[in-house]
Design an enzyme around this catalytic site. Sequence first.
Site, short mmCIF file in Angstrom:
data_model
loop_
_atom_site.label_atom_id
_atom_site.label_comp_id
_atom_site.label_asym_id
_atom_site.label_seq_id
_atom_site.Cartn_x
_atom_site.Cartn_y
_atom_site.Cartn_z
CD GLU A 45 -3.09 -0.41 0.06
OE1 GLU A 45 -3.22 -0.04 -1.12
OE2 GLU A 45 -3.56 -1.46 0.51
CG HIS A 46 -0.04 4.91 0.55
ND1 HIS A 46 -0.44 6.09 -0.03
CD2 HIS A 46 -1.07 4.50 1.32
CE1 HIS A 46 -1.66 6.39 0.40
NE2 HIS A 46 -2.07 5.44 1.22
CG ASP A 48 0.44 2.78 -6.63
OD1 ASP A 48 0.66 3.61 -5.71
OD2 ASP A 48 -0.64 2.71 -7.23
CB SER A 137 -10.42 0.44 -7.84
OG SER A 137 -9.84 1.45 -8.63
CG ASP A 183 -6.65 1.32 -8.14
OD1 ASP A 183 -5.84 0.67 -7.45
OD2 ASP A 183 -7.29 2.29 -7.71
CE1 TYR A 233 -2.61 8.00 -3.52
CE2 TYR A 233 -2.22 9.77 -5.10
CZ TYR A 233 -2.19 8.43 -4.77
OH TYR A 233 -1.72 7.52 -5.68
P1 ADP Z 1 -13.46 4.11 -5.66
O1 ADP Z 1 -12.66 4.00 -6.92
O2 ADP Z 1 -12.68 3.76 -4.44
O3 ADP Z 1 -14.75 3.36 -5.70
P2 ADP Z 1 -13.60 6.86 -6.49
O4 ADP Z 1 -13.92 8.09 -5.74
O5 ADP Z 1 -12.27 6.77 -7.17
O6 ADP Z 1 -13.83 5.65 -5.47
O7 ADP Z 1 -14.69 6.62 -7.60
C1 ADP Z 1 -16.07 6.72 -7.28
C2 ADP Z 1 -16.80 7.49 -8.37
O8 ADP Z 1 -16.99 6.63 -9.52
C3 ADP Z 1 -18.19 7.93 -7.98
O9 ADP Z 1 -18.16 9.17 -7.33
C4 ADP Z 1 -18.89 8.04 -9.33
O10 ADP Z 1 -18.56 9.27 -9.98
C5 ADP Z 1 -18.22 6.93 -10.12
N1 ADP Z 1 -19.06 5.72 -10.07
C6 ADP Z 1 -18.94 4.64 -9.27
N2 ADP Z 1 -19.91 3.73 -9.52
C7 ADP Z 1 -20.68 4.25 -10.51
C8 ADP Z 1 -21.83 3.82 -11.23
N3 ADP Z 1 -22.43 2.64 -10.96
N4 ADP Z 1 -22.33 4.62 -12.19
C9 ADP Z 1 -21.74 5.80 -12.47
N5 ADP Z 1 -20.68 6.27 -11.84
C10 ADP Z 1 -20.13 5.52 -10.87
MG MG Z 2 -10.98 5.18 -7.39
#
Ligand code: ADP
Ligand code: MG
Length: 397
Positions: A45-46, A48, A137, A183, A233
């Site tokens: 973790e951290h 990459d 992710s 990711d 980050y």
């Molecule tokens: P993680 O990658 O840890 O899940 P992120 O903040 O990087 O978190 O990404 C989340 C974002 O991805 C959400 O805010 C949204 O914009 C987009 N997202 C996630 N799931 C969906 C979905 N089912 N439909 C549309 N956008 C989505």
């Molecule tokens: Mg993400």
Amino acid sequence: MIRRMPAAETADAQLQRTAAQFREAFGCPPTHAAAAPGRVNLIGEHTDYNDGFVLPLAIDRRSVVVAVPREDYVVRLRSTGVEGEASFDLTQPVTTGEPAWSNYLRGPIALGGELGLKPTGFDALVDSTVPSGGGLSSSAALEVSMLTLLEALTGQMLDPVQKALTAQKAEHEFANTPCGIMDQFISTMGKEGHALLIDCRDHSTRDVKLDDPEVVVLIINSNVKHELNGGEYAERRQQCEAAAGTLGVKALRDATLDMLESTKGQLDDTAYRRARHVIGENQRTLDCADALDARDYAAVGNLMFASHDSLRDDFEVSTPELDKLVELAKAHHDPEAGVIGSRMTGGGFGGCTVSLVRRDAVDRLADQITADYRQATGVEAEAFVTVPSAGAEILEV
Ligand code: ADP
Ligand code: MG
């Protein structure tokens, strides 16, 4: 009542469901489809963005995107999970726009186009079973599924490394998140029954078997996210770069603990601890891959617990809730019959823990840990077992 995530849907069931929703939304059946998974990082973790090593696996939760080509150059994008529609014309440069979530799809369309993936217009519907914002992710799953859909629409295949790097660039430029390569690499290259050891400097990979039927991967979402100003980050990245500079190496990947000790006087306490985490974590990740190959679960578990301690104390990216989940898992530490190892996973400040657990014990322990967590924090955690799964693929509709 213990809150359990519903069992993972198969890719095929998810495709059928999404195709039916597409038909309702756009009035015709989809002709093209692609899928890409979320991921959980077992260890590393951290590391990459320090040119180091990571050991993630693709999970059995994914983004599925279905589409039908159009006669013109208009693209319309919808999601089953979020309101709104994005609409733009491929004869113009593809830029960021509304709704915000569409940027995770606009980026791959823009950057895929630069690589020659130039379809005509299309209508697309995305459906994701990766929890959004939970550190698994969902963002990479969206990006990589869209690049894979473009491959399906154009018949032109990208080299996997180029594909992963393009998805990462999309996240940088269209989602404004300066993520490392992990990711998008694992979402592109994951393999059933395996974790993937990735060298984040030269982009080489090694499949690491994770198919012991007696051992399962348990993810527990703490369901607590600490809202930060978003600078943490970038600050960690900057601290690592500065420490590498003081140590006289290109990246912390090139430093050893001996080098760190002999330079201690030139580093402030924070920089010293940040560097100690990264240097130690790189070694733990390599050791963990070897220990998994040997099914030496006592060693695997100790490395996972040590990783958590280091992220909590030296890198300072854990939360009281993640610490509590790991502490509760550790109370059942027994590589032969209970919890093998447990740690926070992902960037930190919230999200999930990952644990390796003996299959026979996992239901009982997941219930116990989430019940104890609720008692300690008042928060409902969500626990689910995941299976090391395949990376992105074109699906037949
Ligand atoms: P993680 O990658 O840890 O899940 P992120 O903040 O990087 O978190 O990404 C989340 C974002 O991805 C959400 O805010 C949204 O914009 C987009 N997202 C996630 N799931 C969906 C979905 N089912 N439909 C549309 N956008 C989505
Ligand atoms: Mg993400």
